[in-house]
Design an enzyme around this catalytic site. Sequence first.
Site, PDB file in Angstrom:
ATOM      1  N   ARG A 267       1.117  -5.371  -5.657  1.00  0.00           N
ATOM      2  CA  ARG A 267       1.287  -6.586  -4.848  1.00  0.00           C
ATOM      3  C   ARG A 267       1.529  -7.737  -5.818  1.00  0.00           C
ATOM      4  O   ARG A 267       0.971  -7.766  -6.907  1.00  0.00           O
ATOM      5  CB  ARG A 267       0.064  -6.848  -3.974  1.00  0.00           C
ATOM      6  CG  ARG A 267      -0.260  -5.672  -3.047  1.00  0.00           C
ATOM      7  CD  ARG A 267      -1.421  -5.985  -2.122  1.00  0.00           C
ATOM      8  NE  ARG A 267      -1.907  -4.816  -1.419  1.00  0.00           N
ATOM      9  CZ  ARG A 267      -1.367  -4.314  -0.316  1.00  0.00           C
ATOM     10  NH1 ARG A 267      -0.305  -4.909   0.204  1.00  0.00           N
ATOM     11  NH2 ARG A 267      -1.872  -3.245   0.260  1.00  0.00           N
TER      12      ARG A 267
ATOM     13  N   THR B 141       4.071   2.745   5.796  1.00  0.00           N
ATOM     14  CA  THR B 141       2.688   2.276   5.870  1.00  0.00           C
ATOM     15  C   THR B 141       1.910   3.184   6.810  1.00  0.00           C
ATOM     16  O   THR B 141       2.425   3.575   7.862  1.00  0.00           O
ATOM     17  CB  THR B 141       2.590   0.824   6.379  1.00  0.00           C
ATOM     18  OG1 THR B 141       1.224   0.525   6.711  1.00  0.00           O
ATOM     19  CG2 THR B 141       3.453   0.589   7.601  1.00  0.00           C
TER      20      THR B 141
ATOM     21  N   ARG C  69      -5.648  -1.923   9.155  1.00  0.00           N
ATOM     22  CA  ARG C  69      -5.527  -3.366   9.002  1.00  0.00           C
ATOM     23  C   ARG C  69      -5.762  -4.047  10.344  1.00  0.00           C
ATOM     24  O   ARG C  69      -6.826  -3.882  10.933  1.00  0.00           O
ATOM     25  CB  ARG C  69      -4.176  -3.735   8.380  1.00  0.00           C
ATOM     26  CG  ARG C  69      -4.186  -5.056   7.647  1.00  0.00           C
ATOM     27  CD  ARG C  69      -2.918  -5.304   6.873  1.00  0.00           C
ATOM     28  NE  ARG C  69      -1.718  -5.243   7.680  1.00  0.00           N
ATOM     29  CZ  ARG C  69      -0.546  -5.724   7.318  1.00  0.00           C
ATOM     30  NH1 ARG C  69      -0.398  -6.277   6.137  1.00  0.00           N
ATOM     31  NH2 ARG C  69       0.497  -5.634   8.107  1.00  0.00           N
TER      32      ARG C  69
ATOM     33  N   ASP D 213      -0.455   2.333   8.595  1.00  0.00           N
ATOM     34  CA  ASP D 213      -0.977   1.549   9.713  1.00  0.00           C
ATOM     35  C   ASP D 213      -0.126   1.649  10.974  1.00  0.00           C
ATOM     36  O   ASP D 213      -0.600   1.335  12.067  1.00  0.00           O
ATOM     37  CB  ASP D 213      -1.095   0.075   9.313  1.00  0.00           C
ATOM     38  CG  ASP D 213      -1.988  -0.134   8.103  1.00  0.00           C
ATOM     39  OD1 ASP D 213      -2.914   0.673   7.911  1.00  0.00           O
ATOM     40  OD2 ASP D 213      -1.752  -1.093   7.343  1.00  0.00           O
TER      41      ASP D 213
ATOM     42  N   ASP E 107       5.208  -4.930   6.181  1.00  0.00           N
ATOM     43  CA  ASP E 107       5.762  -6.245   6.528  1.00  0.00           C
ATOM     44  C   ASP E 107       5.796  -7.206   5.343  1.00  0.00           C
ATOM     45  O   ASP E 107       6.734  -7.991   5.196  1.00  0.00           O
ATOM     46  CB  ASP E 107       5.019  -6.874   7.709  1.00  0.00           C
ATOM     47  CG  ASP E 107       3.524  -7.034   7.462  1.00  0.00           C
ATOM     48  OD1 ASP E 107       3.027  -6.592   6.406  1.00  0.00           O
ATOM     49  OD2 ASP E 107       2.852  -7.617   8.337  1.00  0.00           O
TER      50      ASP E 107
ATOM     51  N   ASP F 219       2.125  -0.313  11.959  1.00  0.00           N
ATOM     52  CA  ASP F 219       2.074  -1.650  12.554  1.00  0.00           C
ATOM     53  C   ASP F 219       3.400  -2.407  12.468  1.00  0.00           C
ATOM     54  O   ASP F 219       3.428  -3.636  12.595  1.00  0.00           O
ATOM     55  CB  ASP F 219       0.961  -2.480  11.902  1.00  0.00           C
ATOM     56  CG  ASP F 219       1.159  -2.653  10.398  1.00  0.00           C
ATOM     57  OD1 ASP F 219       2.042  -1.990   9.826  1.00  0.00           O
ATOM     58  OD2 ASP F 219       0.416  -3.450   9.799  1.00  0.00           O
TER      59      ASP F 219
ATOM     60  N   GLY G 188       0.817  -1.205   0.000  1.00  0.00           N
ATOM     61  CA  GLY G 188       0.000   0.000   0.000  1.00  0.00           C
ATOM     62  C   GLY G 188       0.851   1.255   0.000  1.00  0.00           C
ATOM     63  O   GLY G 188       1.874   1.320   0.673  1.00  0.00           O
TER      64      GLY G 188
END
Length: 319
Positions: free
Chosen positions: A72, A125, A171, A127, A103, A129, A11
Amino acid sequence: MKKIGVLTSGGDAPGMNAAIRAVVRKAIYHDIEVYGIKYGFQGLMEGNIEKMEIGSVGDIIHRGGTVLYSARSEEFKTDDGQQKGIEQLKKFGIEGLIVIGGDGSFRGAQKLTEKGYPCIGVPGTIDNDITGTDFTIGFDTALNTVIEAIDKIRDTATSHGRAYIIEVMGRDAGDLALWAGLADGAESILIPEKPTEFNDIVQRLKRGHERGKKHSIIVVAEGVGSGIDIGDKIKKETDLETRVTVLGYIQRGGSPTASDRVLASRLGAQAVDILMAGKAGRMVGIQNNHLVDHDILEILNREHTINEKMYTLSQELSI
């Protein structure tokens, strides 16, 4: 090392362009040729690669998205796909690779490292995360986008006296929801790391209504579930008029904040330094405002956690 490559994968995130710019100009400063790989690992397998110059990254630091594009690739997860990528790296004489992404992107970087091609990961990202770094590129911009949206929704909520449920991205991580909820004074913040009893949400709403509160804001991380389903359930249980807003991909776009531009520039340049130092299979990050690097495999094996004190504070302030 005389030639390196750079790609963005997964992303997109605001600030990726600033990171690309830093990689290209830092490398050229040290007399290293840089090759931009378009469309991530898919583009690597297809040989969608071109040499980059100082001017290639001019006037991009303020732009969202990624000028190298992203994609992707399921094929790259296979040995055959990775071998195709390695053949292209050999063809262009690329000796090291900088991968900007999350990741999933780091897993690809780790596989190439294991097969003899040194890779460095740069966390990009919205996120937030990725462990081993306090912040990922794009998180601050996405957070401010969410806050701006909630501020506007609050104006309408105040005018009509409704309960508003805002579903944000992230996510499986709740950082965006937690930070935005705390920044905007949400009554409840629902994140996957901290399962919340539905009755607690209902009781908070009822207490607010009883003391004369005219509207409520509830922030839901997408990893918890559908904001629409939660809104329907709240309406059924409380008889309060509810509205649901799913912010969606608006959170990924926009010009990066100053914080993201500086972070991306620092991490992109650090990735070049790490490659020049002969390291491989590392991820650069920032902790307590100091640049760090970690073993990618170690990072991938760690579980993301939230700031527990922030979550507790959000509950204490939304009584």
